[in-house]
Design an enzyme around this catalytic site. Structure first.
Site, PDB file in Angstrom:
ATOM      1  N   HIS A  16      -3.408  -5.730   1.050  1.00 10.61           N
ATOM      2  CA  HIS A  16      -2.731  -5.889   2.183  1.00 10.61           C
ATOM      3  C   HIS A  16      -2.635  -7.253   2.547  1.00 10.61           C
ATOM      4  O   HIS A  16      -3.566  -7.652   3.116  1.00 10.61           O
ATOM      5  CB  HIS A  16      -3.465  -5.145   2.981  1.00 10.61           C
ATOM      6  CG  HIS A  16      -3.432  -3.799   3.329  1.00 10.61           C
ATOM      7  ND1 HIS A  16      -2.584  -2.890   3.867  1.00 10.61           N
ATOM      8  CD2 HIS A  16      -4.145  -2.681   2.643  1.00 10.61           C
ATOM      9  CE1 HIS A  16      -2.372  -1.515   3.632  1.00 10.61           C
ATOM     10  NE2 HIS A  16      -3.574  -1.451   3.043  1.00 10.61           N
ATOM     11  N   GLU A  31      -1.052  -8.727   4.601  1.00  9.23           N
ATOM     12  CA  GLU A  31      -0.931  -9.014   6.254  1.00  9.23           C
ATOM     13  C   GLU A  31      -2.398  -8.656   7.014  1.00  9.23           C
ATOM     14  O   GLU A  31      -2.349  -8.918   7.990  1.00  9.23           O
ATOM     15  CB  GLU A  31       0.109  -7.760   6.709  1.00  9.23           C
ATOM     16  CG  GLU A  31      -0.581  -6.393   7.004  1.00  9.23           C
ATOM     17  CD  GLU A  31      -0.617  -5.571   5.736  1.00  9.23           C
ATOM     18  OE1 GLU A  31      -0.578  -6.082   4.563  1.00  9.23           O
ATOM     19  OE2 GLU A  31      -0.932  -4.333   5.944  1.00  9.23           O
ATOM     20  N   CYS A  39       0.861  -1.221   0.022  1.00  5.33           N
ATOM     21  CA  CYS A  39      -0.100   0.029  -0.062  1.00  5.33           C
ATOM     22  C   CYS A  39       0.982   1.294  -0.164  1.00  5.33           C
ATOM     23  O   CYS A  39       1.711   1.496  -0.889  1.00  5.33           O
ATOM     24  CB  CYS A  39      -1.109   0.020   1.132  1.00  5.33           C
ATOM     25  SG  CYS A  39      -2.407   1.033   0.955  1.00  5.33           S
TER      26      CYS A  39
END
Lengths: 77, 222
Positions: free
Chosen positions: B194, B196, B86
Protein backbone atom coordinates in the site's frame (compact mmCIF):
# COMPACT_ATOMS: atom_id res chain seq x y z
CA UNK A 1 -36.66 -26.53 -12.59
CA UNK A 2 -33.27 -27.53 -13.94
CA UNK A 3 -30.25 -27.35 -11.72
CA UNK A 4 -26.61 -26.96 -12.60
CA UNK A 5 -23.82 -27.85 -10.22
CA UNK A 6 -20.47 -26.24 -10.94
CA UNK A 7 -17.35 -27.70 -9.35
CA UNK A 8 -14.42 -25.27 -9.26
CA UNK A 9 -10.95 -26.59 -8.40
CA UNK A 10 -7.46 -25.18 -8.58
CA UNK A 11 -5.74 -26.51 -11.68
CA UNK A 12 -3.31 -29.38 -11.28
CA UNK A 13 0.13 -27.91 -10.73
CA UNK A 14 -1.17 -24.85 -8.87
CA UNK A 15 -0.06 -25.17 -5.26
CA UNK A 16 -3.10 -25.13 -2.94
CA UNK A 17 -2.04 -23.61 0.40
CA UNK A 18 -5.40 -24.36 2.02
CA UNK A 19 -5.40 -27.98 0.90
CA UNK A 20 -1.87 -28.35 2.26
CA UNK A 21 -2.99 -26.93 5.61
CA UNK A 22 -5.88 -29.39 5.74
CA UNK A 23 -3.50 -32.25 4.93
CA UNK A 24 -1.20 -31.22 7.78
CA UNK A 25 -4.16 -30.91 10.16
CA UNK A 26 -5.38 -34.39 9.23
CA UNK A 27 -1.89 -35.76 9.86
CA UNK A 28 -1.79 -34.01 13.24
CA UNK A 29 -5.08 -35.71 14.13
CA UNK A 30 -3.50 -39.08 13.44
CA UNK A 31 -5.01 -39.71 10.00
CA UNK A 32 -1.84 -41.02 8.43
CA UNK A 33 -3.44 -42.27 5.23
CA UNK A 34 -3.76 -38.99 3.33
CA UNK A 35 -1.14 -38.06 0.76
CA UNK A 36 -2.75 -34.98 -0.69
CA UNK A 37 -5.70 -32.64 -0.19
CA UNK A 38 -7.09 -30.18 -2.69
CA UNK A 39 -9.87 -27.83 -1.72
CA UNK A 40 -12.36 -26.35 -4.16
CA UNK A 41 -15.88 -25.04 -4.19
CA UNK A 42 -19.28 -26.19 -5.36
CA UNK A 43 -21.75 -23.70 -6.80
CA UNK A 44 -25.39 -24.72 -7.30
CA UNK A 45 -27.47 -22.82 -9.82
CA UNK A 46 -31.27 -23.03 -10.09
CA UNK A 47 -31.83 -22.44 -13.77
CA UNK A 48 -34.77 -20.75 -15.45
CA UNK A 49 -36.40 -22.66 -18.28
CA UNK A 50 -34.33 -22.52 -21.44
CA UNK A 51 -30.97 -21.88 -19.74
CA UNK A 52 -28.54 -24.27 -21.36
CA UNK A 53 -25.27 -25.89 -20.38
CA UNK A 54 -23.61 -23.59 -22.90
CA UNK A 55 -24.99 -20.63 -20.92
CA UNK A 56 -23.58 -22.09 -17.71
CA UNK A 57 -20.23 -22.56 -19.42
CA UNK A 58 -20.24 -18.85 -20.28
CA UNK A 59 -21.00 -18.04 -16.64
CA UNK A 60 -18.01 -20.12 -15.60
CA UNK A 61 -15.69 -18.45 -18.08
CA UNK A 62 -16.89 -14.95 -17.21
CA UNK A 63 -17.29 -15.13 -13.45
CA UNK A 64 -17.60 -18.42 -11.60
CA UNK A 65 -14.04 -19.62 -12.22
CA UNK A 66 -10.77 -17.79 -12.78
CA UNK A 67 -9.36 -19.95 -15.54
CA UNK A 68 -5.86 -18.58 -14.93
CA UNK A 69 -5.69 -20.81 -11.85
CA UNK A 70 -8.94 -22.79 -11.72
CA UNK A 71 -10.67 -25.48 -13.73
CA UNK A 72 -14.38 -26.16 -13.60
CA UNK A 73 -16.78 -28.99 -14.27
CA UNK A 74 -20.51 -28.59 -14.91
CA UNK A 75 -23.16 -31.15 -13.97
CA UNK A 76 -26.66 -30.55 -15.34
CA UNK A 77 -29.61 -32.16 -13.54
CA UNK B 1 -3.72 16.24 -13.57
CA UNK B 2 -6.94 14.44 -12.85
CA UNK B 3 -7.39 11.17 -11.03
CA UNK B 4 -10.49 9.08 -10.42
CA UNK B 5 -10.72 6.79 -7.40
CA UNK B 6 -13.31 4.05 -7.52
CA UNK B 7 -15.29 2.91 -4.50
CA UNK B 8 -16.89 -0.52 -4.36
CA UNK B 9 -19.00 -1.79 -1.47
CA UNK B 10 -16.29 -2.99 0.92
CA UNK B 11 -13.49 -0.73 -0.33
CA UNK B 12 -11.68 0.70 2.68
CA UNK B 13 -8.57 2.39 1.29
CA UNK B 14 -10.37 4.69 -1.14
CA UNK B 15 -10.09 7.80 1.06
CA UNK B 16 -6.42 7.09 1.75
CA UNK B 17 -5.80 6.83 -1.97
CA UNK B 18 -7.62 10.14 -2.56
CA UNK B 19 -5.41 11.79 0.08
CA UNK B 20 -2.27 10.37 -1.53
CA UNK B 21 -3.27 11.61 -5.01
CA UNK B 22 -4.25 15.04 -3.66
CA UNK B 23 -0.98 15.29 -1.75
CA UNK B 24 0.83 14.90 -5.05
CA UNK B 25 -1.27 17.64 -6.66
CA UNK B 26 -4.00 15.68 -8.43
CA UNK B 27 -7.61 16.80 -8.74
CA UNK B 28 -9.46 13.71 -7.60
CA UNK B 29 -12.98 12.65 -8.49
CA UNK B 30 -14.51 9.81 -6.55
CA UNK B 31 -16.47 7.34 -8.65
CA UNK B 32 -19.08 4.81 -7.46
CA UNK B 33 -19.01 1.26 -8.74
CA UNK B 34 -22.46 1.57 -10.33
CA UNK B 35 -21.39 4.55 -12.43
CA UNK B 36 -20.97 3.48 -16.01
CA UNK B 37 -18.57 6.19 -17.20
CA UNK B 38 -15.39 7.72 -15.87
CA UNK B 39 -15.42 11.52 -15.68
CA UNK B 40 -14.05 13.13 -18.85
CA UNK B 41 -10.39 14.07 -18.93
CA UNK B 42 -9.19 11.57 -16.34
CA UNK B 43 -5.45 10.85 -16.54
CA UNK B 44 -5.29 7.99 -14.07
CA UNK B 45 -7.74 5.66 -12.37
CA UNK B 46 -7.01 4.36 -8.87
CA UNK B 47 -8.57 1.10 -7.72
CA UNK B 48 -8.24 1.00 -3.94
CA UNK B 49 -7.66 -1.70 -1.40
CA UNK B 50 -10.30 -3.26 0.75
CA UNK B 51 -12.69 -6.17 0.50
CA UNK B 52 -14.87 -5.33 -2.48
CA UNK B 53 -18.14 -7.26 -2.31
CA UNK B 54 -16.90 -8.99 0.83
CA UNK B 55 -14.32 -10.96 -1.17
CA UNK B 56 -17.24 -13.21 -2.14
CA UNK B 57 -16.53 -15.84 -4.83
CA UNK B 58 -12.90 -14.69 -5.30
CA UNK B 59 -11.17 -11.49 -4.22
CA UNK B 60 -11.91 -8.84 -6.85
CA UNK B 61 -14.00 -11.09 -9.11
CA UNK B 62 -17.33 -9.36 -8.64
CA UNK B 63 -15.82 -5.87 -8.71
CA UNK B 64 -14.08 -6.75 -11.97
CA UNK B 65 -17.47 -7.34 -13.55
CA UNK B 66 -19.09 -4.16 -12.19
CA UNK B 67 -20.29 -1.45 -14.61
CA UNK B 68 -17.44 0.98 -13.87
CA UNK B 69 -14.77 -1.63 -14.50
CA UNK B 70 -15.83 -1.93 -18.12
CA UNK B 71 -14.99 1.78 -18.43
CA UNK B 72 -11.69 1.22 -16.61
CA UNK B 73 -10.78 -1.54 -19.08
CA UNK B 74 -11.70 0.75 -21.98
CA UNK B 75 -9.61 3.56 -20.43
CA UNK B 76 -6.62 1.21 -20.14
CA UNK B 77 -7.11 -0.10 -23.66
CA UNK B 78 -6.98 3.51 -24.91
CA UNK B 79 -3.57 3.82 -23.25
CA UNK B 80 -4.86 5.38 -20.02
CA UNK B 81 -3.07 4.97 -16.71
CA UNK B 82 -4.42 2.74 -13.94
CA UNK B 83 -3.06 1.82 -10.52
CA UNK B 84 -4.63 -0.99 -8.51
CA UNK B 85 -3.48 -1.47 -4.94
CA UNK B 86 -4.08 -4.63 -2.89
CA UNK B 87 -7.71 -5.52 -3.63
CA UNK B 88 -7.30 -3.20 -6.63
CA UNK B 89 -4.49 -5.46 -7.89
CA UNK B 90 -6.78 -8.45 -7.47
CA UNK B 91 -9.46 -6.60 -9.46
CA UNK B 92 -6.96 -5.85 -12.26
CA UNK B 93 -5.95 -9.51 -12.57
CA UNK B 94 -9.62 -10.50 -12.62
CA UNK B 95 -10.26 -8.04 -15.49
CA UNK B 96 -7.21 -9.59 -17.22
CA UNK B 97 -5.66 -6.14 -17.62
CA UNK B 98 -2.78 -7.73 -15.70
CA UNK B 99 -1.68 -11.37 -16.01
CA UNK B 100 -1.65 -13.95 -13.24
CA UNK B 101 -3.74 -14.26 -10.11
CA UNK B 102 -3.48 -13.62 -6.36
CA UNK B 103 -3.96 -16.70 -4.21
CA UNK B 104 -4.22 -17.25 -0.45
CA UNK B 105 -0.93 -16.42 1.33
CA UNK B 106 1.29 -19.48 1.56
CA UNK B 107 1.26 -19.27 5.37
CA UNK B 108 -2.54 -18.84 5.33
CA UNK B 109 -2.35 -15.87 7.69
CA UNK B 110 -3.53 -12.34 7.05
CA UNK B 111 -0.32 -10.28 6.97
CA UNK B 112 -0.28 -6.65 8.11
CA UNK B 113 3.15 -5.04 8.50
CA UNK B 114 5.65 -2.78 6.76
CA UNK B 115 7.87 -4.72 4.36
CA UNK B 116 10.94 -3.94 2.28
CA UNK B 117 10.39 -3.92 -1.48
CA UNK B 118 13.16 -3.91 -4.04
CA UNK B 119 12.48 -1.62 -6.97
CA UNK B 120 12.84 -3.99 -9.91
CA UNK B 121 12.10 -1.64 -12.81
CA UNK B 122 12.21 2.13 -13.09
CA UNK B 123 11.02 2.49 -16.69
CA UNK B 124 7.42 3.42 -15.83
CA UNK B 125 5.61 6.53 -14.65
CA UNK B 126 4.98 4.72 -11.39
CA UNK B 127 8.55 3.74 -10.58
CA UNK B 128 10.78 6.27 -12.36
CA UNK B 129 11.11 8.30 -9.16
CA UNK B 130 12.85 5.39 -7.39
CA UNK B 131 16.40 4.11 -7.76
CA UNK B 132 16.67 0.77 -9.52
CA UNK B 133 17.56 -1.97 -7.08
CA UNK B 134 16.96 0.18 -4.01
CA UNK B 135 14.75 -0.97 -1.15
CA UNK B 136 11.69 0.98 -0.04
CA UNK B 137 9.47 0.34 2.97
CA UNK B 138 5.76 0.01 2.15
CA UNK B 139 3.09 -1.65 4.31
CA UNK B 140 1.24 -4.80 3.27
CA UNK B 141 -2.18 -5.82 4.57
CA UNK B 142 -3.58 -8.85 2.78
CA UNK B 143 -4.75 -12.42 3.03
CA UNK B 144 -4.56 -13.21 -0.67
CA UNK B 145 -1.35 -11.73 -2.00
CA UNK B 146 0.39 -14.87 -3.20
CA UNK B 147 1.04 -13.96 -6.84
CA UNK B 148 0.94 -16.84 -9.25
CA UNK B 149 1.28 -17.13 -13.02
CA UNK B 150 2.46 -19.85 -15.37
CA UNK B 151 6.17 -20.19 -16.11
CA UNK B 152 5.89 -18.57 -19.55
CA UNK B 153 4.12 -15.53 -18.11
CA UNK B 154 6.69 -15.17 -15.33
CA UNK B 155 9.52 -15.36 -17.88
CA UNK B 156 7.76 -12.77 -20.03
CA UNK B 157 7.24 -10.38 -17.09
CA UNK B 158 10.86 -10.70 -16.14
CA UNK B 159 12.11 -10.34 -19.72
CA UNK B 160 9.98 -7.29 -20.47
CA UNK B 161 10.87 -5.46 -17.25
CA UNK B 162 7.29 -5.70 -16.06
CA UNK B 163 8.04 -6.67 -12.47
CA UNK B 164 7.85 -3.27 -10.75
CA UNK B 165 8.55 -4.38 -7.18
CA UNK B 166 9.83 -7.56 -5.54
CA UNK B 167 9.64 -8.45 -1.85
CA UNK B 168 13.09 -8.28 -0.27
CA UNK B 169 11.92 -11.11 2.03
CA UNK B 170 8.97 -12.96 0.49
CA UNK B 171 6.13 -12.86 3.04
CA UNK B 172 3.37 -14.69 1.17
CA UNK B 173 4.80 -17.22 -1.29
CA UNK B 174 4.52 -15.01 -4.37
CA UNK B 175 6.15 -16.46 -7.47
CA UNK B 176 9.48 -14.78 -8.24
CA UNK B 177 8.98 -12.64 -5.08
CA UNK B 178 6.62 -10.46 -7.12
CA UNK B 179 4.91 -7.62 -5.23
CA UNK B 180 3.80 -5.54 -8.22
CA UNK B 181 3.48 -6.00 -11.98
CA UNK B 182 3.04 -3.72 -14.97
CA UNK B 183 1.00 -4.13 -18.13
CA UNK B 184 2.76 -4.57 -21.48
CA UNK B 185 2.59 -0.79 -22.13
CA UNK B 186 3.66 -0.14 -18.50
CA UNK B 187 0.69 2.14 -17.93
CA UNK B 188 -1.21 -0.24 -15.64
CA UNK B 189 0.37 -1.14 -12.30
CA UNK B 190 -0.99 -3.62 -9.79
CA UNK B 191 0.71 -4.06 -6.44
CA UNK B 192 -0.23 -5.72 -3.15
CA UNK B 193 1.67 -3.31 -0.84
CA UNK B 194 0.00 0.00 0.00
CA UNK B 195 2.02 3.06 -1.14
CA UNK B 196 -0.90 5.29 -0.04
CA UNK B 197 -0.20 4.18 3.53
CA UNK B 198 3.34 5.59 3.38
CA UNK B 199 2.86 9.18 2.25
CA UNK B 200 3.14 11.06 5.56
CA UNK B 201 5.80 10.99 8.27
CA UNK B 202 3.00 10.17 10.70
CA UNK B 203 2.39 6.96 8.72
CA UNK B 204 5.86 5.88 9.81
CA UNK B 205 7.43 6.46 6.41
CA UNK B 206 7.05 8.34 3.16
CA UNK B 207 8.46 5.95 0.57
CA UNK B 208 5.02 5.66 -1.04
CA UNK B 209 4.83 9.41 -1.62
CA UNK B 210 7.59 9.14 -4.20
CA UNK B 211 5.36 6.96 -6.35
CA UNK B 212 2.56 9.54 -6.38
CA UNK B 213 4.98 12.46 -6.77
CA UNK B 214 6.68 10.72 -9.69
CA UNK B 215 3.32 10.03 -11.26
CA UNK B 216 2.30 13.66 -10.90
CA UNK B 217 5.57 14.86 -12.37
CA UNK B 218 5.30 12.62 -15.41
CA UNK B 219 1.62 13.21 -16.09
CA UNK B 220 1.99 16.98 -15.68
CA UNK B 221 4.55 17.12 -18.47
CA UNK B 222 2.83 14.53 -20.67
Amino acid sequence: MAKATVHVMLKQGVLDPQGEAVRHALGALGFAGVEGVRQGKVIELDLADGTTEADVQQMCEKLLANTVIESYRIEMA
Amino acid sequence: MRAAVITFPGSNCDRDLVVAFEGAGFDVTRVWHKDTDLPAGIDIVGIPGGFSFGDYLRCGAIAANSPICQSVVAHANRGGYVIGICNGFQVLTETRLLPGALMRNAGLKFLCKPVALTVADTDSVFTQNYDLGSDVIIPIAHHDGNYTADADTLAQLRGEGRVAFRYAANPNGSADDIAGVLSANKRVLGMMPHPERAVDARHGGTDGARLFAGLAGMLATA
